[in-house]
Design an enzyme around this catalytic site. Structure first.
Site, PDB file in Angstrom:
ATOM      1  N   PHE A  53       0.841  -1.206   0.000  1.00 45.00           N
ATOM      2  CA  PHE A  53       0.000   0.000   0.000  1.00 45.00           C
ATOM      3  C   PHE A  53       0.874   1.253   0.000  1.00 45.00           C
ATOM      4  O   PHE A  53       0.718   2.146   0.819  1.00 45.00           O
ATOM      5  CB  PHE A  53      -0.995  -0.011   1.184  1.00 45.00           C
ATOM      6  CG  PHE A  53      -2.028  -1.099   1.035  1.00 45.00           C
ATOM      7  CD1 PHE A  53      -3.234  -0.847   0.382  1.00 45.00           C
ATOM      8  CD2 PHE A  53      -1.770  -2.371   1.510  1.00 45.00           C
ATOM      9  CE1 PHE A  53      -4.163  -1.864   0.214  1.00 45.00           C
ATOM     10  CE2 PHE A  53      -2.694  -3.390   1.347  1.00 45.00           C
ATOM     11  CZ  PHE A  53      -3.885  -3.136   0.699  1.00 45.00           C
ATOM     12  N   HIS A  54       1.819   1.250  -0.910  1.00 39.67           N
ATOM     13  CA  HIS A  54       2.648   2.435  -1.087  1.00 39.67           C
ATOM     14  C   HIS A  54       3.277   2.381  -2.480  1.00 39.67           C
ATOM     15  O   HIS A  54       3.224   1.350  -3.157  1.00 39.67           O
ATOM     16  CB  HIS A  54       3.738   2.515  -0.006  1.00 39.67           C
ATOM     17  CG  HIS A  54       4.697   1.372  -0.010  1.00 39.67           C
ATOM     18  ND1 HIS A  54       4.704   0.384   0.948  1.00 39.67           N
ATOM     19  CD2 HIS A  54       5.687   1.042  -0.868  1.00 39.67           C
ATOM     20  CE1 HIS A  54       5.653  -0.487   0.679  1.00 39.67           C
ATOM     21  NE2 HIS A  54       6.264  -0.120  -0.419  1.00 39.67           N
ATOM     22  N   ALA A  55       3.846   3.506  -2.877  1.00 42.98           N
ATOM     23  CA  ALA A  55       4.678   3.575  -4.085  1.00 42.98           C
ATOM     24  C   ALA A  55       6.028   4.131  -3.663  1.00 42.98           C
ATOM     25  O   ALA A  55       6.170   4.706  -2.585  1.00 42.98           O
ATOM     26  CB  ALA A  55       4.026   4.484  -5.125  1.00 42.98           C
ATOM     27  N   ARG A 100       1.982  -0.436  -5.111  1.00 43.99           N
ATOM     28  CA  ARG A 100       1.985  -1.897  -4.971  1.00 43.99           C
ATOM     29  C   ARG A 100       1.320  -2.326  -3.673  1.00 43.99           C
ATOM     30  O   ARG A 100       1.437  -1.663  -2.641  1.00 43.99           O
ATOM     31  CB  ARG A 100       3.389  -2.474  -5.125  1.00 43.99           C
ATOM     32  CG  ARG A 100       4.406  -2.372  -4.025  1.00 43.99           C
ATOM     33  CD  ARG A 100       5.047  -1.032  -3.865  1.00 43.99           C
ATOM     34  NE  ARG A 100       5.640  -0.412  -5.040  1.00 43.99           N
ATOM     35  CZ  ARG A 100       6.920  -0.503  -5.378  1.00 43.99           C
ATOM     36  NH1 ARG A 100       7.741  -1.229  -4.682  1.00 43.99           N
ATOM     37  NH2 ARG A 100       7.391   0.182  -6.387  1.00 43.99           N
TER      38      ARG A 100
END
Ligand code: TYD
Length: 139
Positions: A53-55, A100
């Site tokens: 839950f981040h890029a 992602r």
């Protein structure tokens, strides 16, 4: 202004096999398309755990599910794809700003990740709307 490359692709690793078993060798700038500065691994995931839950703004990574299975969700701000990782001879290369998520970990899943940089909190975008704004500013 040229933009950093962004995207993801599957890497197929060569399996070296003889009568004793199998071996896969990964070298920086060869099978792994960068010099590796950091390795971490994910294991013993809780049932129904979801991670990521981040890029990342710049980071390059290759993830290999060396045991069990899990699903990666990859989002470039326009398209969302799901990739099931369940084999030791396949790596997922992620370059540049891709949102992602990881889910559907089997109980025995072990995911090893190779990265081209040390851990840097400032390289993360952890909020989806901020990710979308960041991507649209770059286009
Ligand atoms: P986190 O980013 O939440 O993992 P995931 O992307 O799999 O959801 O990381 C969990 C914790 O581990 C968080 O406190 C940051 C720390 N961490 C490091 O110290 N070094 C690292 O290389 C990574 C990936 C995480």
């Amino acid at each position: 202004m040229s933009l950093d490359k962004t995207g993801w692709r599957i890497l197929d690793f060569k399996v070296i096999q003889d009568e004793r078993g199998k071996l896969i060798a990964l070298e920086g700038q060869k099978e792994i398309p960068f010099d590796v500065k950091r390795i971490y691994y994910i294991f013993d995931t809780s049932p129904n755990a979801e991670r990521g839950f981040h890029a990342h703004k710049k980071l390059q990574q290759v993830a290999v599910c060396i045991h069990g299975s899990c699903t990666f969700v990859l989002d470039n701000g326009k398209n969302r794809s799901e990739v099931i990782m369940n084999t030791k001879d396949r790596g997922l290369y992620i370059e540049g700003i891709i949102w992602r998520e990881m889910k559907d970990f089997s109980k025995d899943a072990v995911v090893i990740v190779f990265a081209d940089e040390v851990y840097d909190e400032s390289d993360y975008i952890k909020d989806y709307q901020s990710f979308i704004s960041y991507v649209s500013r770059r286009c």
